[in-house]
Structures are given as structure tokens and as C-alpha cells.
Design a protein around this motif. Structure first.
Motif, PDB file in Angstrom:
ATOM      1  N   ALA A   8       0.229  -0.889   0.015  1.00 18.20           N
ATOM      2  CA  ALA A   8       0.437   0.373  -0.178  1.00 18.20           C
ATOM      3  C   ALA A   8       1.045   1.421  -0.255  1.00 18.20           C
ATOM      4  N   GLN A   9       2.242   1.209  -0.079  1.00 21.77           N
ATOM      5  CA  GLN A   9       2.981   2.438   0.120  1.00 21.77           C
ATOM      6  C   GLN A   9       2.921   3.079  -1.941  1.00 21.77           C
ATOM      7  N   TYR A  10       2.833   4.229  -1.471  1.00 18.32           N
ATOM      8  CA  TYR A  10       3.265   5.154  -2.562  1.00 18.32           C
ATOM      9  C   TYR A  10       4.337   4.124  -3.396  1.00 18.32           C
ATOM     10  N   ASP A  11       4.729   4.407  -4.440  1.00 18.50           N
ATOM     11  CA  ASP A  11       5.893   4.001  -5.226  1.00 18.50           C
ATOM     12  C   ASP A  11       6.248   5.054  -6.231  1.00 18.50           C
ATOM     13  N   PRO A  12       7.356   5.571  -6.391  1.00 18.60           N
ATOM     14  CA  PRO A  12       6.982   6.991  -6.827  1.00 18.60           C
ATOM     15  C   PRO A  12       8.029   6.728  -8.286  1.00 18.60           C
ATOM     16  N   GLN A  13       7.608   5.713  -9.062  1.00 18.81           N
ATOM     17  CA  GLN A  13       8.246   5.306  -9.721  1.00 18.81           C
ATOM     18  C   GLN A  13       6.962   4.530 -11.111  1.00 18.81           C
ATOM     19  N   ASN A  14       5.460   5.202 -10.135  1.00 18.91           N
ATOM     20  CA  ASN A  14       4.326   4.996 -11.387  1.00 18.91           C
ATOM     21  C   ASN A  14       4.370   5.800 -12.904  1.00 18.91           C
ATOM     22  N   VAL A  15       3.520   5.072 -13.023  1.00 18.49           N
ATOM     23  CA  VAL A  15       4.458   6.103 -14.491  1.00 18.49           C
ATOM     24  C   VAL A  15       3.872   7.447 -14.486  1.00 18.49           C
ATOM     25  N   PHE A  16       2.267   7.705 -13.085  1.00 15.69           N
ATOM     26  CA  PHE A  16       2.038   9.031 -13.242  1.00 15.69           C
ATOM     27  C   PHE A  16       2.680  10.061 -12.857  1.00 15.69           C
ATOM     28  N   ALA A  17       3.535   9.318 -11.886  1.00 13.49           N
ATOM     29  CA  ALA A  17       4.934  10.672 -11.302  1.00 13.49           C
ATOM     30  C   ALA A  17       5.454  10.256 -12.714  1.00 13.49           C
ATOM     31  N   LYS A  18       6.271   9.283 -13.699  1.00 12.67           N
ATOM     32  CA  LYS A  18       7.122   9.558 -14.459  1.00 12.67           C
ATOM     33  C   LYS A  18       6.292  10.858 -15.491  1.00 12.67           C
ATOM     34  N   ILE A  19       5.188  11.047 -15.477  1.00  9.02           N
ATOM     35  CA  ILE A  19       4.406  11.992 -16.582  1.00  9.02           C
ATOM     36  C   ILE A  19       5.084  13.581 -15.751  1.00  9.02           C
ATOM     37  N   LEU A  20       4.944  13.215 -14.285  1.00  7.10           N
ATOM     38  CA  LEU A  20       4.401  14.778 -13.234  1.00  7.10           C
ATOM     39  C   LEU A  20       5.719  14.862 -13.694  1.00  7.10           C
ATOM     40  N   ARG A  21       7.269  14.521 -14.069  1.00  7.94           N
ATOM     41  CA  ARG A  21       8.363  14.660 -13.695  1.00  7.94           C
ATOM     42  C   ARG A  21       9.291  15.016 -15.521  1.00  7.94           C
ATOM     43  N   GLY A  22       7.825  14.435 -16.442  1.00 12.92           N
ATOM     44  CA  GLY A  22       8.505  15.017 -16.733  1.00 12.92           C
ATOM     45  C   GLY A  22       9.747  13.497 -18.105  1.00 12.92           C
ATOM     46  N   GLU A  23       9.512  12.288 -17.686  1.00 11.74           N
ATOM     47  CA  GLU A  23      10.321  10.717 -17.941  1.00 11.74           C
ATOM     48  C   GLU A  23       8.766  11.035 -19.201  1.00 11.74           C
ATOM     49  N   ILE A  24       7.909  10.778 -19.264  1.00 14.12           N
ATOM     50  CA  ILE A  24       7.081  10.365 -20.330  1.00 14.12           C
ATOM     51  C   ILE A  24       5.599  11.365 -20.821  1.00 14.12           C
ATOM     52  N   PRO A  25       6.232  11.264 -21.875  1.00 10.47           N
ATOM     53  CA  PRO A  25       5.100  11.974 -22.273  1.00 10.47           C
ATOM     54  C   PRO A  25       3.550  12.327 -22.342  1.00 10.47           C
ATOM     55  N   ALA A  26       3.492  13.068 -22.087  1.00 12.97           N
ATOM     56  CA  ALA A  26       1.035  13.136 -22.022  1.00 12.97           C
ATOM     57  C   ALA A  26       0.833  14.496 -22.667  1.00 12.97           C
ATOM     58  N   HIS A  27      -0.127  14.276 -23.321  1.00 13.36           N
ATOM     59  CA  HIS A  27      -1.115  15.261 -23.406  1.00 13.36           C
ATOM     60  C   HIS A  27      -2.033  15.607 -23.094  1.00 13.36           C
ATOM     61  N   LYS A  28      -1.251  17.125 -22.415  1.00 13.03           N
ATOM     62  CA  LYS A  28      -1.734  17.860 -21.546  1.00 13.03           C
ATOM     63  C   LYS A  28      -2.922  18.380 -21.546  1.00 13.03           C
ATOM     64  N   VAL A  29      -4.021  18.193 -20.662  1.00 18.63           N
ATOM     65  CA  VAL A  29      -4.998  19.791 -21.058  1.00 18.63           C
ATOM     66  C   VAL A  29      -4.789  20.970 -20.158  1.00 18.63           C
ATOM     67  N   TYR A  30      -4.406  20.611 -18.993  1.00 22.85           N
ATOM     68  CA  TYR A  30      -4.437  22.259 -17.791  1.00 22.85           C
ATOM     69  C   TYR A  30      -3.021  21.669 -16.927  1.00 22.85           C
ATOM     70  N   GLU A  31      -3.122  22.571 -16.221  1.00 19.95           N
ATOM     71  CA  GLU A  31      -1.921  22.276 -15.393  1.00 19.95           C
ATOM     72  C   GLU A  31      -1.863  23.559 -14.733  1.00 19.95           C
ATOM     73  N   ASP A  32      -1.665  23.677 -12.895  1.00 19.22           N
ATOM     74  CA  ASP A  32      -1.428  24.571 -12.204  1.00 19.22           C
ATOM     75  C   ASP A  32      -0.495  23.464 -11.376  1.00 19.22           C
ATOM     76  N   GLU A  33      -0.676  24.823 -10.568  1.00 19.11           N
ATOM     77  CA  GLU A  33       0.683  24.016  -9.272  1.00 19.11           C
ATOM     78  C   GLU A  33       0.214  23.014  -8.273  1.00 19.11           C
ATOM     79  N   HIS A  34      -0.924  22.991  -8.330  1.00 18.48           N
ATOM     80  CA  HIS A  34      -1.495  21.652  -7.479  1.00 18.48           C
ATOM     81  C   HIS A  34      -1.915  20.809  -8.053  1.00 18.48           C
ATOM     82  N   THR A  35      -2.479  20.434  -9.699  1.00 17.42           N
ATOM     83  CA  THR A  35      -2.744  19.468 -10.419  1.00 17.42           C
ATOM     84  C   THR A  35      -2.246  19.166 -11.722  1.00 17.42           C
TER      85      THR A  35
END
Length: 148
Positions: A8-35
């Protein structure tokens, strides 16, 4: 620590964490400081969008309340734009927690899927959508956000 607690621990290597770090591309729709909101690569319908908090959270139950509140604000804002961009009759908004609840990526995320009368919700097939089409859909949603 039991194996359930370890799982149940958070894995910082999950695909969404990688998207947040820019390691995996994503088609971004909206971004602010929290989301961040971006297109689901395995959409259950045209316009299927995901909203995630930038703060690490495995799911709803371990999310920081302030981060969760910011995420829900973004969900509402993006959902309005998704509905407008796709001239949808309605929306399905859902969120899964843990494997027994259907969660497969263990970073809190909320799905927004535009819905149309008489059209069934598609299934996650495991196949990736056409990247160019996802880019077009993201642009439609961004345009609706800009017009709001």
C-alpha cells in the motif's frame, strides 16, 4: 510491516509520477501548481481525460485533504470543458482505489469521460489510442478551457 502494508506504499516510479517529472510524454490539457490533467492513452471514449494531484498519493484514502480539494476543483473545471469540447450529453467521473477496487496505476487519478445518449461506455482494452488523435482531443479541451 506486513506484505499488505508494504503493497500500500506510494511508488514514486509509477507512470503518473513519471509523467509529472517529464520522463514520459502526455497530451496535457490543464496544469496548475497542484494538479495536472491529460488525455488517457487507453480511453473509454473520445475525450477521456485524467486529473491527478502533483502531491504523491496512492489513492483517495491517503491523499492530503488540501491536495484532494485542489484536485476536485480541477476535475470540475476540466469536466466542464470536456463536456463542452465534445458536445456531450453527460459525463462519467470515476476514481478507483486499490486492486480490489479496480485501480491499476497507484497514483490518485480521477477519470472524466464524455458520454452520449445511447452510447455505451467503452472498455480499457489495453491498447493505446492514436497519439495524433489524443493531441487533437487535448487541443479541443484546451480551447474550451480558454473560452470559459
Amino acid at each position: 510491516m506486513s506484505s499488505n502494508a508494504e503493497a500500500a506504499q506510494y511508488d514514486p516510479q509509477n507512470v503518473f509520477a513519471k509523467i509529472l517529472r517529464g520522463e514520459i510524454p502526455a497530451h496535457k490539457v490543464y496544469e496548475d501548481e497542484h494538479t495536472l490533467a491529460f488525455m488517457d492513452v487507453m480511453p473509454q471514449g473520445p475525450g477521456h481525460t485524467l486529473v491527478i494531484p502533483k502531491a504523491p498519493a496512492r489513492g483517495l484514502l491517503d491523499a492530503d485533504p488540501d491536495s484532494l480539494a485542489a484536485t476536485v476543483r480541477t476535475v470540475q473545471r476540466v469536466a466542464r470543458a470536456v463536456k463542452t469540447a465534445f458536445a456531450a450529453d453527460g459525463l462519467t467521473v470515476f476514481q478507483y482505489n486499490e486492486p480490489a477496487g479496480g485501480q491499476t496505476v497507484f497514483h490518485l487519478h480521477i477519470h472524466i469521460v464524455p458520454r452520449f445518449d445511447g452510447v455505451a461506455l467503452g472498455r480499457h482494452t489495453g491498447g493505446m489510442a492514436d497519439s495524433d488523435l489524443l493531441g487533437i482531443h487535448a487541443a479541443q479541451i484546451r480551447a474550451a478551457l480558454d473560452a470559459a
